[in-house]
Design a protein around this motif. Structure first.
Motif, PDB file in Angstrom:
ATOM      1  N   ARG A   1      61.632   6.320 -18.607  1.00 47.55           N
ATOM      2  CA  ARG A   1      61.793   5.088 -17.828  1.00 47.55           C
ATOM      3  C   ARG A   1      61.549   5.297 -16.336  1.00 47.55           C
ATOM      4  O   ARG A   1      61.923   4.467 -15.504  1.00 47.55           O
ATOM      5  N   SER A   2      60.893   6.403 -15.999  1.00 46.04           N
ATOM      6  CA  SER A   2      60.540   6.660 -14.600  1.00 46.04           C
ATOM      7  C   SER A   2      59.347   7.603 -14.541  1.00 46.04           C
ATOM      8  O   SER A   2      59.340   8.643 -15.209  1.00 46.04           O
TER       9      SER A   2
ATOM     10  N   PHE B   1      58.865   4.569 -24.498  1.00 44.19           N
ATOM     11  CA  PHE B   1      59.553   4.154 -23.278  1.00 44.19           C
ATOM     12  C   PHE B   1      60.911   3.538 -23.615  1.00 44.19           C
ATOM     13  O   PHE B   1      61.074   2.875 -24.649  1.00 44.19           O
ATOM     14  N   ALA B   2      61.860   3.728 -22.715  1.00 49.05           N
ATOM     15  CA  ALA B   2      63.225   3.261 -22.960  1.00 49.05           C
ATOM     16  C   ALA B   2      63.284   1.744 -23.151  1.00 49.05           C
ATOM     17  O   ALA B   2      64.047   1.257 -23.988  1.00 49.05           O
ATOM     18  N   HIS B   3      62.480   1.012 -22.386  1.00 50.11           N
ATOM     19  CA  HIS B   3      62.542  -0.453 -22.512  1.00 50.11           C
ATOM     20  C   HIS B   3      61.995  -0.925 -23.857  1.00 50.11           C
ATOM     21  O   HIS B   3      62.390  -1.978 -24.363  1.00 50.11           O
ATOM     22  N   GLU B   4      61.104  -0.136 -24.452  1.00 53.18           N
ATOM     23  CA  GLU B   4      60.588  -0.475 -25.781  1.00 53.18           C
ATOM     24  C   GLU B   4      61.594  -0.084 -26.864  1.00 53.18           C
ATOM     25  O   GLU B   4      61.782  -0.824 -27.839  1.00 53.18           O
TER      26      GLU B   4
ATOM     27  N   ALA C   1      64.745  -0.123 -26.560  1.00 54.51           N
ATOM     28  CA  ALA C   1      65.843  -1.094 -26.502  1.00 54.51           C
ATOM     29  C   ALA C   1      65.584  -2.326 -27.363  1.00 54.51           C
ATOM     30  O   ALA C   1      66.525  -2.995 -27.803  1.00 54.51           O
ATOM     31  N   ASN C   2      64.309  -2.613 -27.626  1.00 56.94           N
ATOM     32  CA  ASN C   2      63.950  -3.806 -28.395  1.00 56.94           C
ATOM     33  C   ASN C   2      63.334  -3.478 -29.759  1.00 56.94           C
ATOM     34  O   ASN C   2      62.698  -4.325 -30.377  1.00 56.94           O
TER      35      ASN C   2
ATOM     36  N   TRP D   1      62.858   2.354 -33.922  1.00 60.84           N
ATOM     37  CA  TRP D   1      62.256   3.354 -33.025  1.00 60.84           C
ATOM     38  C   TRP D   1      62.421   4.787 -33.529  1.00 60.84           C
ATOM     39  O   TRP D   1      61.513   5.610 -33.346  1.00 60.84           O
TER      40      TRP D   1
ATOM     41  N   ASP E   1      71.891   7.521 -21.146  1.00 60.21           N
ATOM     42  CA  ASP E   1      72.316   6.552 -20.145  1.00 60.21           C
ATOM     43  C   ASP E   1      73.386   7.185 -19.254  1.00 60.21           C
ATOM     44  O   ASP E   1      74.260   7.903 -19.748  1.00 60.21           O
TER      45      ASP E   1
ATOM     46  N   GLU F   1      69.094   7.840 -14.402  1.00 65.55           N
ATOM     47  CA  GLU F   1      68.327   6.595 -14.425  1.00 65.55           C
ATOM     48  C   GLU F   1      69.011   5.592 -15.343  1.00 65.55           C
ATOM     49  O   GLU F   1      69.385   5.940 -16.470  1.00 65.55           O
TER      50      GLU F   1
ATOM     51  N   GLY G   1      69.576   2.610 -18.105  1.00 66.72           N
ATOM     52  CA  GLY G   1      68.818   2.189 -19.284  1.00 66.72           C
ATOM     53  C   GLY G   1      68.481   3.293 -20.256  1.00 66.72           C
ATOM     54  O   GLY G   1      67.474   3.210 -20.957  1.00 66.72           O
TER      55      GLY G   1
END
Length: 284
Positions: free
Chosen positions: A165-166, A182-185, A187-188, A192, A214, A225, A227
């Motif tokens: 995520r960075s 990626f972390a944002h992916e 999460a949804n 995964w 986290d 970071e 998330g």
């Protein structure tokens, strides 16, 4: 004689152990939070205060033996440290049938160990759990900087990145195509873990930067970071990797000393021990 987690000496000799553990208290290139050189000490202290029965697997992994192979103290330069880790890893890998493990230190300590493991094992997948890509070819004049931790691994092996995520824009061209989660992916995506497993095969080296988690559960790390990964889904992934693949080595890095170090140190201690449990139940 100091032993890992204070286990009996009979479970701590090289001959009696199926696991070797080397520590690298190095913090030479970190650029924000300092204190990763105290990580191994914090980890070993937390391990001594941990119950040695693993409830999930119903096992006591220490009975299979863990040999403390000493610490690598070379810090005259990042390159010298990398070479020292490489040589020590190479030496320990001569003990066939033993799982090589390393505890850092900042993430640059993984460069030398991955290099040595990659020379011994063909078709190597490097599974990286991390908040940062660490794919710079060089940083601050060194190829052994923590920001370059997996650049070489990506050139030589099958790199799979989880929890990212960075990153800097210059690293985009080096991303392993189709193998970055990626972390944002995450999460949804309820699936995964299985998606990651599809990319991981053969011989596996797992490198875990604690900032992959986290900061609510692992705050004491160099560059926390928001998330990040959570505890149980991460264990699910690791358990399934050990079930599916031949894990030949792993490391955990970036535990940092701070006023809030104990929860993170205990997480690191439990994480290491859980991975030993997953390893042993899949060796039978």
């Amino acid at each position: 004689m100091k032993t890992y987690a204070g286990i009996p000496e009979e479970n701590a000799s090289l001959e009696a152990s199926k696991v070797v553990l080397v520590t690298v208290p190095y913090d030479g290139t970190s650029t924000w939070g300092k204190g990763a050189d105290k990580g191994p000490e914090l980890f070993l202290d937390a391990s001594e205060n941990m119950e040695l029965y693993d409830i999930e697997t119903g096992t006591e992994p220490y009975l299979e033996g863990v040999y403390l192979a000493g610490e690598i103290t070379e810090k005259s330069s990042p390159e010298a440290m990398t070479e020292a880790v490489y040589q020590k890893t190479k030496e320990l890998l001569q003990n066939d049938g033993k799982l090589f493990t390393l505890f850092g230190g900042e993430h640059s300590v993984s460069i030398g160990s991955i290099r040595a493991v990659g020379e011994k094992y063909e078709n190597l997948t490097v599974l990286q759990l991390d908040a940062h890509t660490d794919l710079r070819p060089e940083f601050h004049g060194s190829t052994s900087n923590h920001a370059c931790a997996v650049f070489e691994a990506n050139q030589k092996h099958n790199l799979v990145q989880v929890g990212i995520r960075s990153m800097d824009i210059e690293e985009a061209e080096y991303l392993p195509e189709g193998r970055v989660f990626f972390a944002h992916e995450i999460a949804n995506n309820e699936n995964w873990v299985n998606d990651v497993l599809e990319k991981v095969s053969g011989n596996v080296y797992i490198t875990i930067d604690l900032d992959a988690f986290d900061p609510s559960i692992a705050p004491s790390t160099g560059t926390p970071e928001p998330g990040g990964l959570q505890w149980y889904p991460t264990l699910e992934l690791l358990r399934k990797v050990f079930e599916k693949c031949n894990v030949v080595a792993f490391d955990i890095v970036e535990l940092m000393d701070s006023p809030y170090a104990k929860p993170s140190a205990f997480l690191a201690a439990k994480l290491y021990y859980k991975m030993l449990a997953y390893y042993h139940i899949n060796q039978d």
